[in-house]
Design a protein around this motif. Structure first.
Motif, PDB file in Angstrom:
ATOM      1  N   ARG A 229       0.829  -1.213   0.000  1.00 39.04           N
ATOM      2  CA  ARG A 229       0.000   0.000   0.000  1.00 39.04           C
ATOM      3  C   ARG A 229       0.859   1.256   0.000  1.00 39.04           C
ATOM      4  O   ARG A 229       0.540   2.227  -0.696  1.00 39.04           O
ATOM      5  CB  ARG A 229      -0.927  -0.021   1.233  1.00 39.04           C
ATOM      6  N   LYS A 230       1.966   1.242   0.728  1.00 37.51           N
ATOM      7  CA  LYS A 230       2.791   2.452   0.807  1.00 37.51           C
ATOM      8  C   LYS A 230       3.495   2.771  -0.510  1.00 37.51           C
ATOM      9  O   LYS A 230       3.917   3.905  -0.732  1.00 37.51           O
ATOM     10  CB  LYS A 230       3.814   2.321   1.937  1.00 37.51           C
ATOM     11  N   ASP A 231       3.613   1.782  -1.393  1.00 36.64           N
ATOM     12  CA  ASP A 231       4.273   1.993  -2.683  1.00 36.64           C
ATOM     13  C   ASP A 231       3.297   2.241  -3.832  1.00 36.64           C
ATOM     14  O   ASP A 231       3.714   2.400  -4.984  1.00 36.64           O
ATOM     15  CB  ASP A 231       5.148   0.780  -3.039  1.00 36.64           C
ATOM     16  N   LEU A 232       1.994   2.275  -3.532  1.00 36.89           N
ATOM     17  CA  LEU A 232       1.008   2.411  -4.603  1.00 36.89           C
ATOM     18  C   LEU A 232       1.152   3.738  -5.341  1.00 36.89           C
ATOM     19  O   LEU A 232       1.139   3.770  -6.583  1.00 36.89           O
ATOM     20  CB  LEU A 232      -0.414   2.277  -4.041  1.00 36.89           C
ATOM     21  N   LYS A 233       1.294   4.842  -4.616  1.00 34.57           N
ATOM     22  CA  LYS A 233       1.393   6.152  -5.264  1.00 34.57           C
ATOM     23  C   LYS A 233       2.573   6.201  -6.225  1.00 34.57           C
ATOM     24  O   LYS A 233       2.434   6.641  -7.384  1.00 34.57           O
ATOM     25  CB  LYS A 233       1.526   7.255  -4.212  1.00 34.57           C
TER      26      LYS A 233
ATOM     27  N   TYR B 275      -6.664  -2.450  -4.309  1.00 34.40           N
ATOM     28  CA  TYR B 275      -6.312  -1.103  -4.750  1.00 34.40           C
ATOM     29  C   TYR B 275      -7.312  -0.437  -5.701  1.00 34.40           C
ATOM     30  O   TYR B 275      -7.031   0.638  -6.220  1.00 34.40           O
ATOM     31  CB  TYR B 275      -4.927  -1.134  -5.409  1.00 34.40           C
ATOM     32  N   LYS B 276      -8.487  -1.017  -5.919  1.00 30.91           N
ATOM     33  CA  LYS B 276      -9.419  -0.455  -6.894  1.00 30.91           C
ATOM     34  C   LYS B 276     -10.004   0.882  -6.448  1.00 30.91           C
ATOM     35  O   LYS B 276     -10.385   1.702  -7.286  1.00 30.91           O
ATOM     36  CB  LYS B 276     -10.537  -1.448  -7.198  1.00 30.91           C
ATOM     37  N   GLN B 277     -10.107   1.089  -5.152  1.00 28.39           N
ATOM     38  CA  GLN B 277     -10.552   2.388  -4.641  1.00 28.39           C
ATOM     39  C   GLN B 277      -9.352   3.266  -4.256  1.00 28.39           C
ATOM     40  O   GLN B 277      -9.372   4.479  -4.492  1.00 28.39           O
ATOM     41  CB  GLN B 277     -11.457   2.218  -3.409  1.00 28.39           C
ATOM     42  N   ALA B 278      -8.325   2.639  -3.714  1.00 29.28           N
ATOM     43  CA  ALA B 278      -7.173   3.390  -3.215  1.00 29.28           C
ATOM     44  C   ALA B 278      -6.434   4.143  -4.317  1.00 29.28           C
ATOM     45  O   ALA B 278      -5.776   5.157  -4.061  1.00 29.28           O
ATOM     46  CB  ALA B 278      -6.209   2.438  -2.506  1.00 29.28           C
ATOM     47  N   VAL B 279      -6.541   3.683  -5.556  1.00 25.34           N
ATOM     48  CA  VAL B 279      -5.819   4.316  -6.665  1.00 25.34           C
ATOM     49  C   VAL B 279      -6.431   5.648  -7.091  1.00 25.34           C
ATOM     50  O   VAL B 279      -5.746   6.505  -7.663  1.00 25.34           O
ATOM     51  CB  VAL B 279      -5.769   3.353  -7.885  1.00 25.34           C
ATOM     52  N   ILE B 280      -7.697   5.865  -6.802  1.00 21.66           N
ATOM     53  CA  ILE B 280      -8.426   7.004  -7.371  1.00 21.66           C
ATOM     54  C   ILE B 280      -7.778   8.367  -7.088  1.00 21.66           C
ATOM     55  O   ILE B 280      -7.678   9.203  -7.999  1.00 21.66           O
ATOM     56  CB  ILE B 280      -9.897   6.966  -6.907  1.00 21.66           C
ATOM     57  N   PRO B 281      -7.277   8.654  -5.880  1.00 25.56           N
ATOM     58  CA  PRO B 281      -6.669   9.977  -5.641  1.00 25.56           C
ATOM     59  C   PRO B 281      -5.429  10.255  -6.486  1.00 25.56           C
ATOM     60  O   PRO B 281      -5.029  11.423  -6.608  1.00 25.56           O
ATOM     61  CB  PRO B 281      -6.315   9.931  -4.147  1.00 25.56           C
ATOM     62  N   TYR B 282      -4.822   9.254  -7.066  1.00 22.22           N
ATOM     63  CA  TYR B 282      -3.581   9.442  -7.812  1.00 22.22           C
ATOM     64  C   TYR B 282      -3.806   9.609  -9.311  1.00 22.22           C
ATOM     65  O   TYR B 282      -2.844   9.686 -10.079  1.00 22.22           O
ATOM     66  CB  TYR B 282      -2.643   8.248  -7.571  1.00 22.22           C
ATOM     67  N   LEU B 283      -5.063   9.676  -9.730  1.00 25.68           N
ATOM     68  CA  LEU B 283      -5.389   9.770 -11.148  1.00 25.68           C
ATOM     69  C   LEU B 283      -5.806  11.190 -11.527  1.00 25.68           C
ATOM     70  O   LEU B 283      -6.276  11.954 -10.696  1.00 25.68           O
ATOM     71  CB  LEU B 283      -6.508   8.784 -11.490  1.00 25.68           C
ATOM     72  N   ASP B 284      -5.648  11.522 -12.821  1.00 28.52           N
ATOM     73  CA  ASP B 284      -6.012  12.854 -13.315  1.00 28.52           C
ATOM     74  C   ASP B 284      -7.491  12.950 -13.671  1.00 28.52           C
ATOM     75  O   ASP B 284      -8.069  14.039 -13.653  1.00 28.52           O
ATOM     76  CB  ASP B 284      -5.190  13.184 -14.570  1.00 28.52           C
TER      77      ASP B 284
END
Length: 284
Positions: free
Chosen positions: A46-50, A70-79
């Motif tokens: 999780r800490k390396d996802l960004k 990670y299907k929800q956790a990824v959302i803040p890192y997208l444009d």
């Protein structure tokens, strides 16, 4: 497959993920379509996802697929988030396009494409479970014109699921009701006028457990689908098949959601039928 200085990468990101068959599917598709690409599995904490998502741009990748958790956790890192992914609240595919990272969810499309000669528009669906896969199917079904959806999930998950279901209902106008999966008598009653019955829980992956009682009676004209593909015929599907019901396992959803992602990345059509035959040989 020849890897050279022009080869672009795609990957599946999850934890765990070493068991994934997605590298086989996509690398076969790259080779058959003549796309200079390679697809790998990345088991990421999780800490390396960004940083992993940032590397899509850094390495000029096609993009990535996301699986649990990670299907929800990824959302803040997208444009940008595609409207379907936003409705569902879940992203399973990231596309690198002109320096921007765009999130999509192809799970629901993949599921409905896996159903032989069946269109969900105007039909009623009952689904077991309210996790990511279930929400993708519910959301896509609502967008595709399903008449109504009954959702049965564990009592402990009802409150959390209700909020997401209400959002889908308000956005699409499709009536979606949620009930406790522990109430098997109500499930037996509600299933009688459904045309599609889906198990989107993980119950049955051990080849023994059932998400319903063994005395359950299926309506004769219904299609029964299970997200599980290992075993190839889950106990849920075995019970339905023993009553003469048409059944579909989760392997097709896995393939067709991948085909949707492949097209978003490359603009090419995945040779799905050819790959399906290979997967059947592997898993039967």
């Amino acid at each position: 497959m020849k890897i050279n200085g022009h080869t672009r990468m795609a990957a599946v990101v999850a934890n765990p993920i070493k068991h994934s068959i997605s590298p086989f599917v996509h690398n076969y598709a790259f080779e058959k379509t003549g796309v200079n690409g390679v697809y790998v599995a990345w088991e990421v904490t999780r800490k390396d996802l960004k940083m992993t998502i940032e590397n899509i741009r850094r390495f000029n990748m096609f993009g990535v697929n996301l699986s649990m958790p990670y299907k929800q956790a990824v959302i803040p890192y997208l444009d940008e988030i595609d409207p379907v992914a936003r409705l569902i609240g879940s992203v399973n595919t990231v596309v690198h396009r002109n320096g921007r990272l765009i999130g999509y969810n192809t799970d629901g499309k993949g599921f409905f494409q896996s159903l032989p000669s069946f269109a969900i528009k105007g039909k009623k669906m009952t689904i077991l479970g309210a996790g990511g896969a279930a929400m993708a199917i519910i959301g896509q079904g609502a967008l595709d014109g399903v008449a109504a959806v009954d959702v049965f999930t564990r009592t402990a998950s009802l409150e959390k699921a209700q909020k997401r279901i209400e959002a889908i209902e308000q956005e699409t106008g499709v009536p979606i009701r949620i009930f406790s999966l522990e109430d098997q008598l109500l499930l037996q009653e509600r299933i009688q006028d459904a045309e599609l019955f889906v198990n989107a829980t993980g119950v049955g992956m051990n080849g023994r457990a059932l998400p319903i009682t063994s005395e359950f009676i299926f309506p004769q004209e219904i299609i029964v689908a299970d997200m599980i593909y290992q075993p190839f015929e889950s106990p849920f599907l075995k019970l339905a098949a023993s009553q003469g019901i048409q059944t579909v396992n989760g392997l097709g959803m896995l393939l067709y959601q991948g085909a949707e992602a492949f097209k978003l990345w490359t603009g090419k059509t995945m040779p799905s039928q050819e790959i399906w035959q290979k997967l059947e040989e592997m898993y039967k």
